[in-house]
Design a protein around this motif. Structure first.
Motif, PDB file in Angstrom:
ATOM      1  N   ARG A   1       0.842  -1.201   0.000  1.00 49.45           N
ATOM      2  CA  ARG A   1       0.000   0.000   0.000  1.00 49.45           C
ATOM      3  C   ARG A   1       0.875   1.249   0.000  1.00 49.45           C
ATOM      4  N   GLU A   2       1.873   1.216   0.886  1.00 51.59           N
ATOM      5  CA  GLU A   2       2.783   2.341   1.037  1.00 51.59           C
ATOM      6  C   GLU A   2       3.484   2.669  -0.296  1.00 51.59           C
ATOM      7  N   LEU A   3       3.822   1.642  -1.031  1.00 52.86           N
ATOM      8  CA  LEU A   3       4.524   1.843  -2.307  1.00 52.86           C
ATOM      9  C   LEU A   3       3.560   2.034  -3.475  1.00 52.86           C
ATOM     10  N   GLY A   4       2.286   1.975  -3.194  1.00 54.75           N
ATOM     11  CA  GLY A   4       1.288   2.171  -4.242  1.00 54.75           C
ATOM     12  C   GLY A   4       1.281   1.074  -5.290  1.00 54.75           C
ATOM     13  N   LEU A   5       1.639  -0.155  -4.868  1.00 52.25           N
ATOM     14  CA  LEU A   5       1.605  -1.272  -5.820  1.00 52.25           C
ATOM     15  C   LEU A   5       0.160  -1.750  -5.975  1.00 52.25           C
ATOM     16  N   ALA A   6      -0.258  -1.928  -7.208  1.00 52.99           N
ATOM     17  CA  ALA A   6      -1.658  -2.269  -7.475  1.00 52.99           C
ATOM     18  C   ALA A   6      -2.001  -3.633  -6.885  1.00 52.99           C
ATOM     19  N   SER A   7      -3.303  -3.897  -6.731  1.00 52.65           N
ATOM     20  CA  SER A   7      -3.713  -5.195  -6.203  1.00 52.65           C
ATOM     21  C   SER A   7      -3.408  -6.265  -7.254  1.00 52.65           C
ATOM     22  N   GLY A   8      -3.522  -7.509  -6.815  1.00 52.52           N
ATOM     23  CA  GLY A   8      -3.160  -8.602  -7.724  1.00 52.52           C
ATOM     24  C   GLY A   8      -1.814  -9.166  -7.331  1.00 52.52           C
ATOM     25  N   ARG A   9      -1.352 -10.107  -8.110  1.00 53.46           N
ATOM     26  CA  ARG A   9      -0.111 -10.798  -7.742  1.00 53.46           C
ATOM     27  C   ARG A   9       1.104  -9.913  -7.973  1.00 53.46           C
ATOM     28  N   LEU A  10       2.007  -9.898  -6.981  1.00 56.06           N
ATOM     29  CA  LEU A  10       3.229  -9.097  -7.110  1.00 56.06           C
ATOM     30  C   LEU A  10       4.328  -9.938  -7.740  1.00 56.06           C
ATOM     31  N   ARG A  11       5.225  -9.277  -8.496  1.00 51.51           N
ATOM     32  CA  ARG A  11       6.424  -9.981  -8.949  1.00 51.51           C
ATOM     33  C   ARG A  11       7.358 -10.132  -7.744  1.00 51.51           C
ATOM     34  N   LEU A  12       8.296 -11.072  -7.849  1.00 53.61           N
ATOM     35  CA  LEU A  12       9.161 -11.345  -6.702  1.00 53.61           C
ATOM     36  C   LEU A  12       9.851 -10.079  -6.213  1.00 53.61           C
ATOM     37  N   GLU A  13      10.413  -9.295  -7.142  1.00 51.35           N
ATOM     38  CA  GLU A  13      11.159  -8.108  -6.696  1.00 51.35           C
ATOM     39  C   GLU A  13      10.225  -7.057  -6.085  1.00 51.35           C
ATOM     40  N   GLU A  14       8.959  -7.067  -6.515  1.00 53.14           N
ATOM     41  CA  GLU A  14       7.994  -6.151  -5.892  1.00 53.14           C
ATOM     42  C   GLU A  14       7.666  -6.609  -4.464  1.00 53.14           C
ATOM     43  N   SER A  15       7.513  -7.908  -4.282  1.00 49.18           N
ATOM     44  CA  SER A  15       7.270  -8.425  -2.921  1.00 49.18           C
ATOM     45  C   SER A  15       8.443  -8.076  -2.025  1.00 49.18           C
ATOM     46  N   GLN A  16       9.658  -8.208  -2.558  1.00 46.17           N
ATOM     47  CA  GLN A  16      10.848  -7.922  -1.753  1.00 46.17           C
ATOM     48  C   GLN A  16      10.888  -6.456  -1.359  1.00 46.17           C
ATOM     49  N   ALA A  17      10.546  -5.589  -2.308  1.00 49.32           N
ATOM     50  CA  ALA A  17      10.517  -4.159  -2.013  1.00 49.32           C
ATOM     51  C   ALA A  17       9.423  -3.844  -0.996  1.00 49.32           C
ATOM     52  N   ALA A  18       8.251  -4.463  -1.189  1.00 47.26           N
ATOM     53  CA  ALA A  18       7.130  -4.221  -0.275  1.00 47.26           C
ATOM     54  C   ALA A  18       7.488  -4.687   1.135  1.00 47.26           C
ATOM     55  N   ALA A  19       8.158  -5.832   1.226  1.00 47.92           N
ATOM     56  CA  ALA A  19       8.540  -6.369   2.537  1.00 47.92           C
ATOM     57  C   ALA A  19       9.498  -5.418   3.249  1.00 47.92           C
ATOM     58  N   ALA A  20      10.436  -4.834   2.472  1.00 47.03           N
ATOM     59  CA  ALA A  20      11.423  -3.928   3.075  1.00 47.03           C
ATOM     60  C   ALA A  20      10.728  -2.728   3.713  1.00 47.03           C
ATOM     61  N   VAL A  21       9.694  -2.242   3.048  1.00 52.28           N
ATOM     62  CA  VAL A  21       8.961  -1.083   3.556  1.00 52.28           C
ATOM     63  C   VAL A  21       8.007  -1.499   4.683  1.00 52.28           C
ATOM     64  N   GLY A  22       7.316  -2.610   4.475  1.00 50.26           N
ATOM     65  CA  GLY A  22       6.276  -3.019   5.429  1.00 50.26           C
ATOM     66  C   GLY A  22       6.825  -3.562   6.730  1.00 50.26           C
TER      67      GLY A  22
END
Ligand code: GLU
Length: 379
Positions: free
Chosen positions: A71-92
């Motif tokens: 949410r913080e990174l404004g990534l759209a709903s739906g399945r994330l790519r691996l590198e997006e999950s990694q980025a989201a995890a770093a922030v979350g």
């Protein structure tokens, strides 16, 4: 289940010494807004405090980093790519850890963040390290909050779901109870959202192939686990002598609800973590070395004590810290088997010496015991 048997089953949680509680993303993060479900988290923190007040140790395995970060990174709903999950995890993960710190500090607990990767639970040396860290945190009264280190975990070497991670953590910590707080209240013969004929299973003592089939695939898309990973977690937990409960976490005070008999599925261990561990040590095929001990040490071991370096006269073989060794008495009789807290090189240097001298000899402060009694089986 009648009311009284429900309460009896609930009290399994009350009887546990060390409890691992796994909290799923779907509970922590509101699906519609992507915000942390703070009010609910406070009720869970109050339950954790209640467990601690009655003398139980608690380890938390918390998901939610990816869900919060996206949410913080404004990534759209739906399945994330691996590198997006990694980025989201770093922030979350920062937000997640902070939220736990805030709610548990209200009850005066110190929170410790522990991020683990697959190798930390699957490779022996790292497993031992992680196990020692957890043990130390618990001894010092902190509450470990564990998650997978999603930022560095890559597809091939990650758990991906915190159900199995929580079961490995329970095994590593020799916990006797694992609670999976989830968006379903337990195990059914089929997926109850698809099949109206699905019936509830209150208790499992063995994970049979039939049960694995019942668990099917994943339904929830907020977290990664479904019933299948929960049943796999059950298998790991039971093999480690740890009972496991799948319970609905969505309501306020989810642990208190289990205590007072809310419906949930219990996987009931037939053995204790201690017995399982001792059987495993006794069954280790090839001890890598021998610790020869004096008569005093042999007697102390038979009386249930740990083996101190002072009682070891000499060391045979080559072994690493954590390897299995034989303990041999002065008449050449094998007294015990155990896991050495020191490598053979270090064991040779500290044998015959007092535990207080270890640091000066080795240059680091290791364990006081050469073999702790929890890691020792008498023959
Ligand atoms: N480790 C993931 C996270 O914190 C969650 C894995 C799971 O949903 O089980 O977002």
């Amino acid at each position: 289940m009648s009311d009284s048997s429900a309460i009896r089953a609930g009290s399994r949680l009350a009887r546990a010494r060390r409890v691992v509680v796994k909290v799923g993303s779907a509970l922590l993060v509101e699906r519609a807004t992507g915000h942390l479900n703070r009010a609910w988290l406070e009720t869970l923190a109050a339950d954790v405090a209640a467990l601690r007040e009655r003398g139980q140790e608690v380890v938390l395995v918390s998901s939610g980093a990816i869900a919060l970060g996206r949410r913080e990174l404004g990534l759209a709903s739906g399945r994330l790519r691996l590198e997006e999950s990694q980025a989201a995890a770093a922030v979350g993960q920062i937000r997640l850890a902070h939220a736990w710190k805030e709610v548990l500090e209200q009850h005066r607990f110190t929170v410790a963040q522990v991020l683990v990767t697959f190798g930390d639970t699957e490779e022996r040396r790292r497993y031992l390290n992680a196990r020692n860290t957890l043990e130390t945190l618990l001894r010092l009264g902190a509450i470990p909050v564990i998650n997978e280190n999603d930022t560095v975990a890559t597809a091939e070497i990650r758990y991906g779901d915190n159900d199995r991670l929580a079961a490995r953590v329970a095994q590593m910590a020799s916990a006797d109870c694992l609670v999976l707080l989830s968006d379903v209240d337990g195990l059914y013969t089929a997926d109850p959202t698809m099949d109206p004929a699905a019936t509830f299973i209150p208790e499992v003592t063995r994970v049979t192939p039939e049960i694995e089939v019942m668990a099917g695939g994943s339904a929830s898309d907020v977290g990664s686990g479904g019933m299948a990973t929960k049943v796999m977690a059950g298998k790991i937990a039971l093999a480690a002598g740890c009972s496991m409960c799948i319970a609905l976490g969505r309501e306020a005070h989810p642990l208190q609800r289990i205590d007072t008999g809310a419906r949930c599925t219990w996987f009931v261990a037939q053995s204790s973590p201690r017995t399982v561990r001792k059987q495993w040590i006794a069954g280790l095929l090839k001890p890598a070395g021998t610790l020869h001990v004096d008569a005093g040490a042999a007697t102390a071991l038979r009386g249930g004590k740990s083996l101190l370096p002072a009682g070891v006269t000499h060391v045979d073989g080559r072994f690493d810290r954590g390897d299995a060794v034989v303990v041999r008495g002065p008449e050449g009789v094998d007294v015990a088997r155990g896991l050495s807290a020191y490598s053979s090189d270090d064991a040779r240097r500290v044998c015959g010496r007092r535990s207080q001298e270890i640091e000066a000899i080795l240059g680091y402060r290791g364990r006081d015991e050469m073999i702790h009694r929890d890691d020792l089986v008498l023959l």
